[in-house]
Design an enzyme around this catalytic site. Structure first.
Site, mmCIF file in Angstrom:
data_model
loop_
_atom_site.group_PDB
_atom_site.id
_atom_site.type_symbol
_atom_site.label_atom_id
_atom_site.label_comp_id
_atom_site.label_asym_id
_atom_site.label_seq_id
_atom_site.Cartn_x
_atom_site.Cartn_y
_atom_site.Cartn_z
ATOM 1 N N LYS A 1 -10.535 -4.264 19.624
ATOM 2 C CA LYS A 1 -9.130 -4.639 19.812
ATOM 3 C C LYS A 1 -8.669 -4.364 21.246
ATOM 4 O O LYS A 1 -7.495 -4.534 21.570
ATOM 5 C CB LYS A 1 -8.246 -3.894 18.809
ATOM 6 C CG LYS A 1 -8.614 -4.220 17.347
ATOM 7 C CD LYS A 1 -7.547 -3.775 16.365
ATOM 8 C CE LYS A 1 -8.043 -3.947 14.930
ATOM 9 N NZ LYS A 1 -6.979 -3.921 13.927
ATOM 10 N N ASN B 1 0.851 -1.200 0.000
ATOM 11 C CA ASN B 1 0.000 0.000 0.000
ATOM 12 C C ASN B 1 0.883 1.245 0.000
ATOM 13 O O ASN B 1 2.108 1.143 -0.028
ATOM 14 C CB ASN B 1 -0.943 -0.018 1.212
ATOM 15 C CG ASN B 1 -0.163 -0.088 2.508
ATOM 16 O OD1 ASN B 1 0.575 0.830 2.854
ATOM 17 N ND2 ASN B 1 -0.282 -1.211 3.217
ATOM 18 N N ILE C 1 -1.710 -7.685 14.217
ATOM 19 C CA ILE C 1 -0.597 -7.457 15.152
ATOM 20 C C ILE C 1 -1.061 -6.678 16.384
ATOM 21 O O ILE C 1 -0.725 -7.005 17.526
ATOM 22 C CB ILE C 1 0.550 -6.705 14.433
ATOM 23 C CG1 ILE C 1 1.079 -7.564 13.271
ATOM 24 C CG2 ILE C 1 1.675 -6.338 15.405
ATOM 25 C CD1 ILE C 1 2.018 -6.847 12.334
HETATM 26 O O1 PMT Z 1 2.890 6.172 6.551
HETATM 27 P P1 PMT Z 1 2.212 7.479 6.139
HETATM 28 O O2 PMT Z 1 2.287 7.709 4.657
HETATM 29 O O3 PMT Z 1 2.712 8.650 6.931
HETATM 30 O O4 PMT Z 1 0.659 7.345 6.441
HETATM 31 C C1 PMT Z 1 0.218 7.229 7.769
HETATM 32 C C2 PMT Z 1 -0.957 6.232 7.906
HETATM 33 C C3 PMT Z 1 -2.163 6.734 7.124
HETATM 34 C C4 PMT Z 1 -0.536 4.855 7.371
HETATM 35 C C5 PMT Z 1 -1.268 6.138 9.442
HETATM 36 O O5 PMT Z 1 -1.642 7.403 9.910
HETATM 37 C C6 PMT Z 1 -2.373 5.135 9.717
HETATM 38 O O6 PMT Z 1 -3.564 5.416 9.649
HETATM 39 N N1 PMT Z 1 -1.964 3.868 10.041
HETATM 40 C C7 PMT Z 1 -2.880 2.725 10.232
HETATM 41 C C8 PMT Z 1 -3.190 2.110 8.904
HETATM 42 C C9 PMT Z 1 -4.115 0.906 9.025
HETATM 43 O O7 PMT Z 1 -3.715 -0.158 8.660
HETATM 44 O O8 PMT Z 1 -5.284 1.167 9.574
HETATM 45 P P2 PMT Z 1 -6.475 0.058 9.794
HETATM 46 O O9 PMT Z 1 -7.646 0.862 10.229
HETATM 47 O O10 PMT Z 1 -6.606 -0.819 8.609
HETATM 48 O O11 PMT Z 1 -5.925 -0.810 10.998
HETATM 49 C C10 PMT Z 1 -6.217 -0.522 12.349
HETATM 50 C C11 PMT Z 1 -5.036 -0.808 13.220
HETATM 51 O O12 PMT Z 1 -4.736 -2.216 13.175
HETATM 52 C C12 PMT Z 1 -3.742 -0.111 12.843
HETATM 53 O O13 PMT Z 1 -3.117 0.313 14.035
HETATM 54 C C13 PMT Z 1 -2.914 -1.178 12.149
HETATM 55 O O14 PMT Z 1 -1.518 -0.967 12.336
HETATM 56 C C14 PMT Z 1 -3.383 -2.434 12.874
HETATM 57 N N2 PMT Z 1 -3.301 -3.669 12.111
HETATM 58 C C15 PMT Z 1 -4.054 -3.885 10.998
HETATM 59 C C16 PMT Z 1 -3.986 -5.097 10.338
HETATM 60 C C17 PMT Z 1 -3.124 -6.101 10.814
HETATM 61 N N3 PMT Z 1 -3.025 -7.268 10.232
HETATM 62 N N4 PMT Z 1 -2.390 -5.870 11.900
HETATM 63 C C18 PMT Z 1 -2.451 -4.687 12.554
HETATM 64 O O15 PMT Z 1 -1.750 -4.490 13.550
#
Ligand code: PMT
Length: 399
Positions: free
Chosen positions: A342, A210, A308
């Site tokens: 979570k 991504n 994670i």
């Molecule tokens: O890296 P940049 O270009 O500066 O952009 C920053 C960002 C937009 C990536 C950052 O601000 C952000 O929003 N990060 C989280 C991205 C994400 O995966 O969001 P989510 O809503 O899909 O996931 C929720 C949470 O679960 C996140 O903390 C993610 O790290 C975690 N996760 C998700 C899937 C997975 N398999 N394991 C995880 O730990």
């Protein structure tokens, strides 16, 4: 021991009777090993001469936004980047108002907007001006944005009034900044932060990933170091450099990220999951490059990666656990669901449908959500958002 070696201090001097004390502030910073550059407003020059401050600092004075010669030597953007710490002392009600409204019609205002340094303000003005509702509102807004105020001190003022409005004594100003700069609010804490994308290989040349640039996670790591924490940064492939004090763990896939996070969390107090972890990975990895002529279409079966963040909250529940939520609609509501499912202490929600924030942007705007409150951090540079997030986390863990 005070120590500002390798620290660049930008001292802003504005127009007030206490401006004469700025020479002593410069002398004390230099004694502790700092490099000091001075920016003066026009009215400051009515109270102390540029020549005096030039002689004490050993550097020419910066006073104009539109000076061609100054721009060719050290332009305002370079000056903003040069500074590790910006201190405005004395700072008038006018300059506080200007900064609150983001005005950039003089060098001081432009520097504050352009800089990512920690900003300290030591106000000095008549007590009625300090206590006036406008100044008090501005002061509260700036504190919320992460600017630290030192003083004003109480006492007899130049006009004879007695009350709050005196510039804090130079020694106290230096001591205060030393305490924050050398022993930050996170000193003694270990933080593990994830950043960037993951790559889920399909074959030796293709992968699912991504647009995460890592900027948000790296900014949090950098700010955490400045606040005195030990920092583990578990990062997917990005093209950013990390501060030398950060323990960098480079990974590619989500399962490699999980392995590194587990190792780091054995001795961490705080976890911040900022990485854009791929939710799925190919069920089978093809050792050989998949030939396109063999296929008119290609089906790739995907299976879920371990979450994670959820793994950390299930297995390291004594730590303070913070997730991010990348949302495109119902930004707060959806994030709140993730906070609960979570079992997190905090979730930071950003709207990734807005291209000027979120993925790969230099700025972000986020809602910091806990079970008790939701706090909007308005659009700002990621490093400033990072500092505000860490200040809130540090206040919460010290409650
Ligand atoms: O890296 P940049 O270009 O500066 O952009 C920053 C960002 C937009 C990536 C950052 O601000 C952000 O929003 N990060 C989280 C991205 C994400 O995966 O969001 P989510 O809503 O899909 O996931 C929720 C949470 O679960 C996140 O903390 C993610 O790290 C975690 N996760 C998700 C899937 C997975 N398999 N394991 C995880 O730990």
């Amino acid at each position: 021991m005070l120590n500002f070696s390798n620290t660049n201090i930008l001292l802003g001097v504005t127009g007030g009777i206490a401006a004469y004390k700025s020479a002593e502030i410069i002398r004390l910073f230099k004694k502790e090993g700092a490099s000091v550059r001075v920016v003066m407003t026009e009215s400051a020059k009515e109270f102390i001469t540029p020549l005096t401050l030039q002689a004490v600092s050993g550097n020419e004075i910066h006073d104009s936004l539109l000076d061609v010669n100054a721009e060719s030597a050290m332009g305002h953007i370079e000056l903003a980047k040069w500074a590790d710490i910006i201190l405005i002392a004395p700072c008038t009600a006018e300059t506080i108002a200007k900064i609150t409204h983001g005005r950039a019609d003089d060098l001081m205002g432009a520097l504050i907007l352009a800089s990512e340094a920690d900003v300290y303000i030591a106000p000095a003005m008549n007590m009625s001006m300090w206590l006036d509702a406008s100044t008090q509102d501005n002061y509260k807004i700036l504190e919320k944005r992460g600017i630290t105020f030192i003083g004003p001190a109480q006492g007899e003022q130049a006009c004879g009034d007695i009350g709050p409005g005196r510039l804090e004594e130079p020694e106290k100003i230096i001591e205060f900044i030393t305490k924050l700069a050398n022993k930050g609010p996170l000193s003694g804490k270990t933080i593990t932060i994830t950043a960037g994308p993951t790559r889920e290989q399909i074959d030796p040349v293709r992968f699912i990933s991504n647009n995460s640039s890592g900027k948000m996670g790296y900014s949090i790591a950098e700010a955490a170091i400045k606040y005195g924490a030990q920092v583990n940064l578990v990062t997917g492939p990005v093209s950013l450099d990390a501060d030398k004090s950060i323990n960098l763990h480079k990974i590619n896939s989500a399962s490699e990220m999980l392995d590194e996070v587990i190792k780091c969390m054995k001795s961490s107090d705080i976890f911040i999951g900022c990485a854009a972890v791929s939710d799925y990975k190919p069920s089978d990895y093809s050792i050989k490059k998949i030939k396109k002529e063999d296929n008119s279409s290609l089906d790739i079966e995907l299976e879920k990666n371990e979450d994670i963040l959820k793994y950390v909250s299930d297995n390291f529940s004594e730590s303070y656990i913070v997730g991010f939520a990348a949302e495109t609609s119902d930004v707060i509501e959806n994030a709140k669901k993730k906070l609960l499912t979570k079992n997190l202490d905090m979730i930071i929600s950003n709207d990734i449908s807005d291209k000027s924030i979120g993925f790969d942007a230099d700025e972000n705007e986020v809602n910091v959500i806990t079970k008790d409150e939701t706090l909007l951090l308005k659009k700002d540079k990621k490093i400033r958002i990072a500092r505000q997030i860490l200040k809130i986390i540090s206040a919460n863990i010290n409650k």
